[in-house]
Design an enzyme around this catalytic site. Structure first.
Site, PDB file in Angstrom:
ATOM      1  CE  LYS A   1      -3.665  -5.087   8.579  1.00 32.31           C
ATOM      2  NZ  LYS A   1      -2.655  -4.140   9.114  1.00 32.31           N
TER       3      LYS A   1
ATOM      4  N   GLY B   1       4.279  -7.611  25.781  1.00 28.53           N
ATOM      5  CA  GLY B   1       5.204  -8.323  24.758  1.00 28.53           C
ATOM      6  C   GLY B   1       4.370  -9.544  24.225  1.00 28.53           C
TER       7      GLY B   1
ATOM      8  CG  ASN C   1      -1.815  -1.394   1.490  1.00 29.34           C
ATOM      9  OD1 ASN C   1      -2.011  -1.576   0.201  1.00 29.34           O
ATOM     10  ND2 ASN C   1      -2.260  -1.376   2.801  1.00 29.34           N
ATOM     11  CB  ALA C   2       0.481   4.406  -1.186  1.00 33.77           C
TER      12      ALA C   2
ATOM     13  CG  ASP D   1       3.351   6.001  13.586  1.00 38.92           C
ATOM     14  OD1 ASP D   1       3.650   5.080  13.633  1.00 38.92           O
ATOM     15  OD2 ASP D   1       3.873   7.327  12.813  1.00 38.92           O
TER      16      ASP D   1
ATOM     17  CB  ALA E   1       4.452  -0.777  10.628  1.00 41.58           C
ATOM     18  CB  ALA E   2       4.206  -1.810  15.897  1.00 45.21           C
ATOM     19  N   GLY E   3       3.297  -4.110  14.279  1.00 44.00           N
ATOM     20  CA  GLY E   3       3.710  -6.070  14.286  1.00 44.00           C
ATOM     21  C   GLY E   3       4.111  -7.028  12.763  1.00 44.00           C
ATOM     22  CG  ASP E   4       2.417  -5.020   9.222  1.00 48.44           C
ATOM     23  OD1 ASP E   4       2.440  -6.023   9.642  1.00 48.44           O
ATOM     24  OD2 ASP E   4       2.762  -3.654   9.126  1.00 48.44           O
TER      25      ASP E   4
ATOM     26  CB  THR F   1       1.535  -9.668  19.134  1.00 48.05           C
ATOM     27  OG1 THR F   1       0.293  -9.156  18.433  1.00 48.05           O
ATOM     28  CG2 THR F   1       2.642 -10.476  18.902  1.00 48.05           C
TER      29      THR F   1
ATOM     30  CG  HIS G   1       9.186  -9.081  22.648  1.00 45.98           C
ATOM     31  ND1 HIS G   1       7.778  -8.669  21.549  1.00 45.98           N
ATOM     32  CD2 HIS G   1       8.844  -9.779  23.358  1.00 45.98           C
ATOM     33  CE1 HIS G   1       6.875  -9.800  21.817  1.00 45.98           C
ATOM     34  NE2 HIS G   1       7.836  -9.958  22.993  1.00 45.98           N
TER      35      HIS G   1
HETATM   36  O1  RIB Z   1      -0.009  -2.844   9.760  1.00 42.99           O
HETATM   37  C1  RIB Z   1       0.086  -1.638   8.891  1.00 42.99           C
HETATM   38  C2  RIB Z   1      -0.204  -1.184   7.873  1.00 42.99           C
HETATM   39  O2  RIB Z   1      -2.012  -1.641   7.512  1.00 42.99           O
HETATM   40  C3  RIB Z   1      -0.180   0.207   6.895  1.00 42.99           C
HETATM   41  O3  RIB Z   1       0.845  -0.380   6.233  1.00 42.99           O
HETATM   42  C4  RIB Z   1      -0.963  -0.038   5.856  1.00 42.99           C
HETATM   43  O4  RIB Z   1      -0.945   0.185   4.872  1.00 42.99           O
HETATM   44  C5  RIB Z   1      -2.222  -1.134   6.635  1.00 42.99           C
HETATM   45  O5  RIB Z   1      -1.956  -2.195   5.593  1.00 42.99           O
END
Ligand code: RIB
Length: 307
Positions: free
Chosen positions: A42, A227, A13-14, A248, A251-254, A222, A278
């Site tokens: 993601k 943790g 995604n953008a 922010d 994308a922490a989970g990614d 998660t 982690h």
């Molecule tokens: O997990 C974060 C992502 O979710 C973002 O980058 C957005 O594109 C959505 O897919």
């Protein structure tokens, strides 16, 4: 770089990001600040996290036939990802995500699939050999579900470990769950899949047991900054996260998923791989955006060395 091969199948995604004090309520117009466009999705975020962590990684995905698509494909190459199976699809646009980030660093996201909808079972079939030859396949839920089901079955039949980050939350067929080796829901997604509200360790244990009962050996729930609850065949424990000041959490989970899978493929024990994930995620939340926030291997190693 680990010799073992990881394939990520997922979205690009953008991300159109706007910072706001509080999320707008229905009917309300508010003024935000810091508008920017950066690369996300993601699937792409997880691929980038793996690539920057040092994985041997191939990404199966689609972009639109547009400038953003060309730029993101180029950036993914810079992130040490094999992008041969990332095609530009004529007549469509690269996926889009509209994201608000509030003053607590929390986010809300709405997406338009665009070219991500072109990752069909036929498209997967063109690149099936990558999945067959991979050691692990990592997926999320921003691509058509029928493709995810087909990819999981293909991987399972060929001895490729199947990891699923079930985000965004949705219910899933047992046919898919029975092919999964590792699942990594957050609390909301775990509740969606099991009906159990994950409010503490006791509930995390019960939710993990419900997912084990579907045939999944390893369940990692998660829990944000607390943790993750890590459960293997019903034996669970909390693996604490690292304390940082979040900017922010996009994308922490990614970043966790991409980092953890990289560490696993390097042969690290599961709990150690979770700790590595982690650390990668802890760094990511101290920076704005999705892919711009994902750390490189040297940064993760330095962070862990300081703990
Ligand atoms: O997990 C974060 C992502 O979710 C973002 O980058 C957005 O594109 C959505 O897919």
């Amino acid at each position: 770089m680990s010799g073992k091969k990881l394939v990520v199948l997922g979205s690009i995604n953008a991300d159109h990001i706007l910072n706001v004090q509080e999320f707008p309520r229905p009917g309300e117009t508010i003024t935000g600040q810091g508008y920017r466009i950066s690369f996300g999705g993601k699937g792409a975020n997880q691929a980038v996290a793996a690539g920057r962590s040092g994985a041997n990684i191939t990404f199966i995905a689609c972009v639109g036939e547009d400038d953003v698509g060309r730029q993101v494909r180029h950036q993914l190459e810079q992130d040490r990802i094999d992008v041969a199976p990332v095609e530009a699809i004529a007549g469509t646009h690269t996926g889009v995500a509209m994201i608000f980030v509030n003053r607590h660093g929390e986010n809300v996201i709405a997406i338009d699939a665009g070219a991500n909808a072109a990752v069909t079972p036929d498209y997967l079939n063109k690149y099936r050999q990558h999945v067959v030859e991979a050691d692990a396949l990592l997926m999320q839920l921003e691509t058509p579900l029928e493709t995810i089901v087909a990819a999981a079955a293909l991987a399972k039949a060929n001895g490729t470990t199947v990891a699923l980050n079930p985000a965004p939350a949705r219910s899933l067929p047992d046919e898919l769950l029975s092919c999964i080796d590792i699942i990594t829901p957050n609390e909301t997604e775990a509740e969606y899949l099991t009906g159990i509200a994950v409010t503490g360790e006791e509930e995390a244990h019960r939710a993990a047991s419900a997912l084990h009962a579907k045939g999944i050996r390893t369940v990692i729930i998660t829990l944000g900054s607390r943790g993750a609850w890590v459960s293997v065949e019903g034996e669970g424990q909390l693996v604490k996260g690292f304390r940082v000041e979040p900017v922010d959490t996009i994308a922490a989970g990614d970043t966790f998923n991409g980092g953890m899978m990289t560490a696993l493929l390097e042969g690290r024990a599961l709990l150690d791989a979770v700790r590595f994930g982690h650390a990668a995620a802890a760094i990511a939340v101290t920076r704005p955006g999705a892919q711009p926030s994902v750390p490189w291997r040297e940064e993760i190693d330095a962070f862990l060395a300081k703990q």
